[in-house]
Design an enzyme around this catalytic site. Structure first.
Site, short mmCIF file in Angstrom:
data_model
loop_
_atom_site.label_atom_id
_atom_site.label_comp_id
_atom_site.label_asym_id
_atom_site.label_seq_id
_atom_site.Cartn_x
_atom_site.Cartn_y
_atom_site.Cartn_z
N TRP A 18 29.09 -32.71 -123.09
CA TRP A 18 28.16 -31.60 -123.28
C TRP A 18 27.93 -31.36 -124.77
O TRP A 18 28.84 -31.51 -125.59
CB TRP A 18 28.71 -30.33 -122.65
CG TRP A 18 28.12 -30.04 -121.30
CD1 TRP A 18 27.15 -29.12 -121.01
CD2 TRP A 18 28.45 -30.66 -120.06
NE1 TRP A 18 26.86 -29.15 -119.67
CE2 TRP A 18 27.63 -30.08 -119.06
CE3 TRP A 18 29.35 -31.68 -119.70
CZ2 TRP A 18 27.69 -30.47 -117.72
CZ3 TRP A 18 29.41 -32.07 -118.37
CH2 TRP A 18 28.59 -31.46 -117.40
N TRP A 61 26.94 -28.57 -127.04
CA TRP A 61 27.60 -27.62 -127.94
C TRP A 61 29.10 -27.60 -127.70
O TRP A 61 29.86 -27.26 -128.59
CB TRP A 61 26.94 -26.26 -127.92
CG TRP A 61 27.16 -25.29 -126.79
CD1 TRP A 61 27.34 -25.54 -125.48
CD2 TRP A 61 27.16 -23.86 -126.94
NE1 TRP A 61 27.46 -24.36 -124.79
CE2 TRP A 61 27.34 -23.32 -125.66
CE3 TRP A 61 27.01 -22.99 -128.02
CZ2 TRP A 61 27.40 -21.94 -125.42
CZ3 TRP A 61 27.06 -21.63 -127.79
CH2 TRP A 61 27.26 -21.11 -126.50
N ASP A 110 24.50 -19.35 -119.61
CA ASP A 110 23.60 -19.72 -118.53
C ASP A 110 23.17 -18.58 -117.62
O ASP A 110 22.00 -18.49 -117.25
CB ASP A 110 24.27 -20.78 -117.65
CG ASP A 110 24.72 -22.01 -118.41
OD1 ASP A 110 24.67 -22.00 -119.65
OD2 ASP A 110 25.14 -22.97 -117.77
N ARG A 149 30.85 -17.99 -110.03
CA ARG A 149 29.71 -18.86 -110.33
C ARG A 149 28.38 -18.16 -110.09
O ARG A 149 28.31 -17.12 -109.44
CB ARG A 149 29.80 -20.12 -109.45
CG ARG A 149 31.10 -20.89 -109.56
CD ARG A 149 31.30 -21.47 -110.94
NE ARG A 149 30.24 -22.38 -111.30
CZ ARG A 149 30.05 -22.89 -112.51
NH1 ARG A 149 30.88 -22.57 -113.49
NH2 ARG A 149 29.06 -23.71 -112.75
N GLU A 167 38.52 -21.56 -119.11
CA GLU A 167 37.12 -21.63 -119.53
C GLU A 167 36.64 -20.25 -120.00
O GLU A 167 35.98 -20.14 -121.03
CB GLU A 167 36.29 -22.11 -118.34
CG GLU A 167 34.82 -22.30 -118.62
CD GLU A 167 34.06 -22.78 -117.40
OE1 GLU A 167 32.84 -22.96 -117.51
OE2 GLU A 167 34.69 -22.99 -116.32
#
Length: 460
Positions: free
Chosen positions: A59, A61, A200, A233, A430
């Site tokens: 990925w 960034w 996101d 999510r 995360e």
């Protein structure tokens, strides 16, 4: 050295510190050694995956943040991380947000290479033919990462010709964003998909996304729910809209223009990092004997546009701007605090940003351990769901830099200590609950480990 560069520190591993029998290992030492384990485990030989289960490719960034930490472990490996990413750069200058590993099964991640079809759908934009990528981008942290990696060991960098190799590619990346993505015509870059923000699922995207008809649920198969808790999510409705936007962008050949964009938002975090990259490029230009003045001028021009276009005094932070409706998006997101990383902001803007960070909406130093991704008092706040409230390590690492730059040392030190402690106790998660520090998302996440390593070294 640029205004954003950090001072060089000893790279002697913290794990090499001798702890006496009556003195337990420090949090910094534990964090460093844990971070080294994570980064070694996620290294593929040419780059680092964010997470083997949920994010098994490279990925954009993520790799920039990973290189910032890796420079303390191996400057040459940190350089390789960025060089590998840049081999997938498109001819129009864009750095795609995913570079796909062809050995990973298609079903392991969605959207997969057969969805993006970069080498065919992106041929007019100059997509590479030797590797499959996505067609969208992520925030430009790469120039800052390259400068910090160089400064970690200038001798190794010069011997490998690292800066001379990456500089023209990074300049092309900047020009793609400042020229092709100025969809509002006011000097700022626009994102054309929520994923491009890196944040996101932020509630900031809800108003412009409400115009998007979602893709039918039967036309795609989410892979993220196989590895993550559904409560953490995005919803199926949000995901359907993401898929619709990506499909439309692909079917238009990944062409950028105000007439074809279904979603176009000027994001203060994206633009702050764009400006930070101009300052970093000035430092890189100086290091290789080039003229830095163009980058410094562009940095000033972009800062002026950011202040004029996105600063909101009443909210006490920068707001996103919906380019299509030409209306501000009145949601308080941590993206509106990230311009704190920029040098030369007006004193009153800095004071207001710091007050907002500490105040009731973000609670740093009072009600939260780490800055949440979204307003604690916002209607959409959720401490568990992806970018709708949880705290992220890369965002808080940037805020720590900004606070320190403007002399807010006590707050920066406290935030650094919370980052290190939470990285360890969460298993390098995360993201985490901003109040309790409870782990969310993947564990052994690479940028969490890398930035904890950076903080551990800099705290010595």
């Amino acid at each position: 050295m640029s205004a954003l560069a950090v001072r060089q520190h000893s790279r002697r591993p913290l794990g090499a510190d001798v702890e006496s029998a009556d003195q337990p290992p420090s949090t910094s030492s534990i964090a460093y050694n844990g971070a080294r384990r994570v980064l070694d485990g996620n290294w593929t030989g040419t780059s680092t995956v964010p997470s083997h289960a949920l994010y098994p490719h490279q990925w954009s960034w993520d790799s920039a943040f990973i290189a910032i930490g890796l420079r303390h472990l191996s400057p040459a490996r940190a350089q390789r991380e960025l060089e590998t990413l840049l081999t997938a750069q498109w001819a129009d200058g864009r750095i795609p947000h995913i570079v796909f590993n062809p050995t990973v099964p298609l079903g392991a991640y969605f959207p997969s290479p057969d969805f993006w079809r970069s080498s065919s759908a992106g041929d007019l934009a100059g997509a590479p033919t030797a590797v499959e990528t996505s067609g969208i981008v992520q925030p430009p942290v790469h120039a800052l990462a390259a400068l910090l990696v160089h400064e970690a060991d200038p001798e190794v960098s010069r011997r490998r010709g690292f800066l001379a190799h990456v500089y023209p590619r990074l300049v092309a990346w900047q020009r793609y964003l400042t020229e092709r993505r100025d969809l509002g015509g006011r000097g700022l870059a626009s994102i054309v998909h929520p994923w491009e923000s890196g944040m996101d699922n932020s509630p900031c995207w809800d108003p412009p996304l409400s115009r998007i008809r979602p893709a039918d649920r039967g036309t795609f198969q989410r892979a993220d729910l196989d590895h993550g808790c559904p409560a953490d999510r995005p919803t199926d409705l949000d995901y359907g809209r993401y898929v619709r936007l990506a499909t439309t962008y692909r079917d238009h050949g990944y062409a950028d223009g105000p007439d074809t964009a279904l979603f176009a938002v000027e994001d203060p975090a994206m633009n702050a990092l764009l400006i930070a990259s101009e300052h970093a490029l000035a430092g890189i230009a100086t290091a290789i004997g080039a003229d830095p003045s163009d980058h410094l001028v562009r940095g000033e021009q972009l800062t002026t546009a950011l202040l004029k276009r996105l600063w909101n005094e009443d909210a006490g932070l920068f707001l996103c701007q919906d380019v299509i409706s030409n209306e501000p998006i009145r949601e308080r997101s941590v993206c509106g605090l990230l311009p704190l990383i920029l040098p030369g902001l007006p004193e009153e803007v800095v004071a207001s940003l710091v007050a907002t960070l500490r105040g009731e909406h973000f609670g740093v130093g009072t009600t939260t351990r780490l800055a949440p991704s979204y307003d604690l008092r916002g209607a959409a706040f959720d401490p568990a769901r992806y970018w709708r409230g949880p705290a992220w390590f890369n965002v808080n690492w940037l805020l720590e830099r900004g606070l320190r730059q403007y002399g807010e040392t006590a707050t920066a030190d406290a935030l650094r200590d919370e980052l290190l402690g939470t990285a360890v106790t969460s298993g390098f998660a995360e993201y985490v609950d901003p109040v309790t520090g409870e782990a969310r998302g993947s564990r052994d996440f690479s940028w969490t480990a890398a930035l904890a390593m950076d903080l551990a070294v800099r705290s010595r």
